[in-house]
Design a protein around this motif. Structure first.
Motif, mmCIF file in Angstrom:
data_model
loop_
_atom_site.group_PDB
_atom_site.id
_atom_site.type_symbol
_atom_site.label_atom_id
_atom_site.label_comp_id
_atom_site.label_asym_id
_atom_site.label_seq_id
_atom_site.Cartn_x
_atom_site.Cartn_y
_atom_site.Cartn_z
ATOM 1 N N THR A 76 46.112 10.422 63.936
ATOM 2 C CA THR A 76 45.263 9.719 64.884
ATOM 3 C C THR A 76 44.398 8.717 64.142
ATOM 4 O O THR A 76 43.917 9.008 63.043
ATOM 5 C CB THR A 76 44.357 10.712 65.641
ATOM 6 N N ASN A 99 39.289 2.601 70.197
ATOM 7 C CA ASN A 99 40.385 3.258 70.901
ATOM 8 C C ASN A 99 41.160 4.144 69.930
ATOM 9 O O ASN A 99 41.512 3.713 68.832
ATOM 10 C CB ASN A 99 41.332 2.222 71.504
ATOM 11 N N GLU A 100 41.438 5.362 70.334
ATOM 12 C CA GLU A 100 42.223 6.277 69.516
ATOM 13 C C GLU A 100 43.704 6.106 69.839
ATOM 14 O O GLU A 100 44.115 6.163 70.995
ATOM 15 C CB GLU A 100 41.812 7.725 69.760
ATOM 16 N N ASP A 101 44.498 5.888 68.801
ATOM 17 C CA ASP A 101 45.940 5.749 68.950
ATOM 18 C C ASP A 101 46.653 6.670 67.977
ATOM 19 O O ASP A 101 46.089 7.092 66.963
ATOM 20 C CB ASP A 101 46.381 4.309 68.669
ATOM 21 N N PRO A 161 51.816 1.664 64.733
ATOM 22 C CA PRO A 161 51.459 2.306 66.006
ATOM 23 C C PRO A 161 52.674 3.005 66.614
ATOM 24 O O PRO A 161 53.802 2.535 66.488
ATOM 25 C CB PRO A 161 50.996 1.142 66.880
ATOM 26 N N THR A 214 54.497 3.391 69.479
ATOM 27 C CA THR A 214 54.754 2.838 70.806
ATOM 28 C C THR A 214 56.044 3.446 71.354
ATOM 29 O O THR A 214 56.952 3.787 70.583
ATOM 30 C CB THR A 214 54.877 1.310 70.723
ATOM 31 N N ASN A 250 51.376 5.113 72.841
ATOM 32 C CA ASN A 250 49.995 4.645 72.919
ATOM 33 C C ASN A 250 49.752 3.870 74.209
ATOM 34 O O ASN A 250 50.640 3.207 74.742
ATOM 35 C CB ASN A 250 49.668 3.774 71.711
ATOM 36 N N SER A 251 48.539 3.952 74.691
ATOM 37 C CA SER A 251 48.149 3.317 75.951
ATOM 38 C C SER A 251 46.715 2.807 75.828
ATOM 39 O O SER A 251 46.083 2.977 74.782
ATOM 40 C CB SER A 251 48.248 4.339 77.089
ATOM 41 N N ASN A 293 42.895 7.071 75.204
ATOM 42 C CA ASN A 293 42.852 7.658 73.863
ATOM 43 C C ASN A 293 43.982 8.667 73.668
ATOM 44 O O ASN A 293 44.143 9.599 74.462
ATOM 45 C CB ASN A 293 41.502 8.336 73.622
ATOM 46 N N GLU A 294 44.766 8.478 72.591
ATOM 47 C CA GLU A 294 45.832 9.404 72.226
ATOM 48 C C GLU A 294 45.581 9.972 70.828
ATOM 49 O O GLU A 294 45.049 9.281 69.961
ATOM 50 C CB GLU A 294 47.200 8.720 72.216
ATOM 51 N N ARG A 300 46.108 13.097 75.468
ATOM 52 C CA ARG A 300 45.640 11.810 76.001
ATOM 53 C C ARG A 300 44.382 12.081 76.815
ATOM 54 O O ARG A 300 44.350 13.015 77.625
ATOM 55 C CB ARG A 300 46.709 11.140 76.862
#
Length: 654
Positions: A208, A223-225, A241, A243, A246-247, A250-251, A267
């Protein structure tokens, strides 16, 4: 020149990657050949399984409670025990804080019956789940009588490293040191990076990160990704990232299934969320990408915070942390499993052995062994805030958690971690300033206390060979000679005992040092549980060795003297605040001046050996020859003369 290899091990165990309870706690391995002990172990497992924990919030039986009160008042322990045992075994979660005194009562009964193993387990439960109003001090006093492992058993690292630093100029061997290694700029950023997870083959690292920001109007928010990095030829590639997982929300806190085909993560703040943070799952697509994530739903997620997932070996059980209502403490660990139809079942609480009245987070199921790790601030042995613990699977329950020791657990908090399949390294986030901001990911060689296979017991004691009394002022170091795994050293307890959990079928070196006795060093092979009881000589202020005898009229050292002289060297190296006075004596035969000179040359020869081979500061050693001026007996026989021909060592603390 003598190469003092054994000496270096004494003070460098870190660099090698109080009556004592004679029965082992539930979390420790047992001798399966001992049928009586195995039967007792199973009986305790049945008791502490507490099947009602996940079925009912609170168990009560008025008739049974009346019987417990009746037999207690009558002090009829024979009648009380089976009724109380049955009642406690049916506890629900709320019973552990509402009826904590019944746990204590049963623990005291088990102890009175001579079942120390069961008493220890129950006393621990009392302390883990006590509430205000319980006579906590009395329980703690009772626990002290059983002398379980506590923080004071371990040698403080700062003190130990200071001793090592003092001796760095004289050690001839440099064992490897466990060092925190920053995972570097390819992984870490100038923002927080934490929550690592490894794929089953250790080729993929997920973690993270707060490195990415999202613009909202004129402002940017953190933002947490989820990020990932692949290991190629032993090197971690630049993180990317993850993908399309991720959005804008927060993930984090991901786990990969054993087959590598499913990803479960957390999330937070999403519109399809059940609570503040939910568990989501994503499937691996044919092209190697991750598919659209879906919420695990109300059957798993609660109206609160659900996070920190971890798969079991088979991938059909998922462990996670949650602060949902109905638990033992602030945050508990739960598990859910896949049903026959593939859906995830309603989560069950891990129970009162793992969970406490405080917080448990970061569950981690070891990929290669049935060992369960987690972080907690509620268990009894704790070095800081949140510490990491491990628990071994015991048939249908989990054993008593053990702190993985001060080499990992410091004064701050340790959580968000993972261990590779080979048990070589622990990966987790930390900051030099011990703050939560700007965390970086580090790796650290997994020490003995954290090793999944460190279940074989070594226990022993050290006593005075003359008086038989225990030595209580000393440090015990264990060195793994085969694998270079670090073992945290411990102090001798007040009864002279010590205890370690080690990996079986390895060669070890044990070193015990102190300022009251000569150092003990011994290599041994661990083949099953072992007891190591030894007696050593005490260091008095004035010493005389039987082998310290020179040839008539000569001052040359003999090889028979070296072992005793090496003991002196070891003691002075271990105790830098002591000085030594060497006193040479002769009998009255011959010229007094020649005898004086001879005794001086003998004392000087010994000093030269100590300085040259022990690398000792000459100013710490005084050599004086007295000739025949200080006889200890009147010389009437040849034996009397032999007694007067001597070398004495006077050890003095500065």
């Amino acid at each position: 020149m003598i190469i003092r290899i054994l000496f270096c091990f004494l003070l460098l165990p870190f660099f090698l990657q109080k009556a004592h309870c004679q029965l082992r706690a539930v979390s420790e391995s047992i001798n399966l050949e001992d049928s009586s002990q195995l039967a007792e172990q199973k009986r305790i497992q049945t008791l502490i399984s507490f099947p009602n924990v996940s079925r009912i919030p609170y168990y009560t039986d008025k008739q049974a409670l009346q019987a417990i009160k009746k037999y207690s008042n009558a002090k009829n322990e024979a009648a009380l025990y089976p009724v109380l045992y049955d009642y406690v075994s049916k506890f629900g979660i709320e019973n552990f804080f509402k009826d904590n005194m019944l746990l204590w009562q049963l623990a005291a009964l088990e102890e009175a019956r001579g079942d120390t193993l069961a008493a220890i387990q129950l006393y621990k439960l009392v302390l883990k789940h006590y509430q205000e109003g319980v006579e906590l001090g009395l329980v703690q006093d009772q626990m002290k009588k059983l002398l379980l492992e506590n923080k004071d058993d371990f040698v403080p690292l700062k003190y130990y490293y200071e001793l090592v630093e003092f001796r760095k100029e004289i050690d001839t061997l440099r064992p490897p040191q466990g060092v925190y290694i920053n995972m570097g700029n390819e992984i870490n950023s100038n923002a927080g990076d934490y929550g690592p997870a490894l794929s089953p083959d250790n080729s993929l690292l997920l973690f993270t990160s707060k490195r990415n920001t999202i613009r909202q109007g004129l402002k940017e928010r953190e933002n947490e990704d989820l990020m990932f990095s692949r290991n190629e030829s032993g090197y971690w590639m630049p993180a990317e990232p993850l993908t399309p997982v991720n959005s804008p929300y927060n993930e984090g806190s991901a786990t990969i299934s054993p087959k590598g085909n499913q990803l479960v993560f957390t999330r937070c703040g999403a519109p399809d969320g059940v609570g503040s943070c939910d568990l989501y799952i994503s499937d691996m697509q044919e092209d190697g990408s991750w598919g659209t994530a879906r919420n695990l739903g109300k059957s798993v997620n609660s109206l609160y915070w659900d996070s920190h997932p971890s798969f079991s070996h088979t991938g059909d059980t998922l462990f996670f942390a949650s602060d949902r209502t109905g638990g033992f403490g602030m945050t508990d660990i739960y598990f859910t499993h896949k049903t026959v139809g593939g859906a995830w079942s309603a989560p069950k609480n891990m129970g009162p052995v793992i969970n406490t009245r405080s917080s448990e987070v970061s569950p981690f199921y070891h990929p290669g062994h049935h060992v369960f790790y987690f972080s907690s601030n509620g268990h009894l042995l704790n070095f800081g805030e949140f510490d990491i613990y491990k628990s071994h699977r015991l048939e249908h329950i989990w054993g008593e958690p053990k702190n993985i020791g001060p080499l990992v657990n410091g004064q701050g908090s340790e959580f968000y971690f993972t261990i590779d399949a080979q048990s070589k390294n622990l990966y987790y986030a930390r900051s030099v300033e011990n703050k939560m901001a700007n965390l970086d990911l580090y790796s650290f060689p997994l020490p003995m206390e954290a090793q999944p296979l460190a279940t074989t017991q070594l226990k022993g004691s050290l006593r005075n060979e003359e008086t038989g009394k225990p030595f209580s002022n000393g440090i015990v170091s264990i060195i793994d000679l085969d694998n270079g795994v670090e073992v945290a050293p411990k102090f001798l307890r007040s009864d002279g005992s010590f205890e370690f959990q080690l990996i079986n079928n390895n060669n070890y070196l044990i070193v015990i040092q102190g300022d009251e006795f000569f150092r003990l060093e011994e290599i041994f092979f661990l083949d099953g549980d072992k007891e190591f009881h030894r007696k050593v000589a005490s260091v008095s202020s004035r010493l005389k060795f039987e082998n310290m005898k020179f040839d008539n009229g000569k001052a040359e050292l003999k090889t028979s003297m070296f072992a005793d002289l090496d003991k002196i060297i070891d003691f002075l190296l271990d105790n830098p605040d002591f000085t030594l006075k060497i006193e040479g004596h002769t009998d009255s035969d011959g010229d007094p001046q020649l005898n004086l000179d001879l005794s001086q040359r003998r004392a000087d020869a010994i000093k030269s050996y100590l300085v040259e081979f022990g690398k000792l500061d000459p100013s710490r050693i005084e050599a004086i020859g007295y000739g025949s001026a200080k006889p200890i007996v009147e010389e009437k026989t040849e034996q009397d003369k032999q007694l007067n021909r001597r070398v004495e060592f006077n050890i003095v603390r500065k």
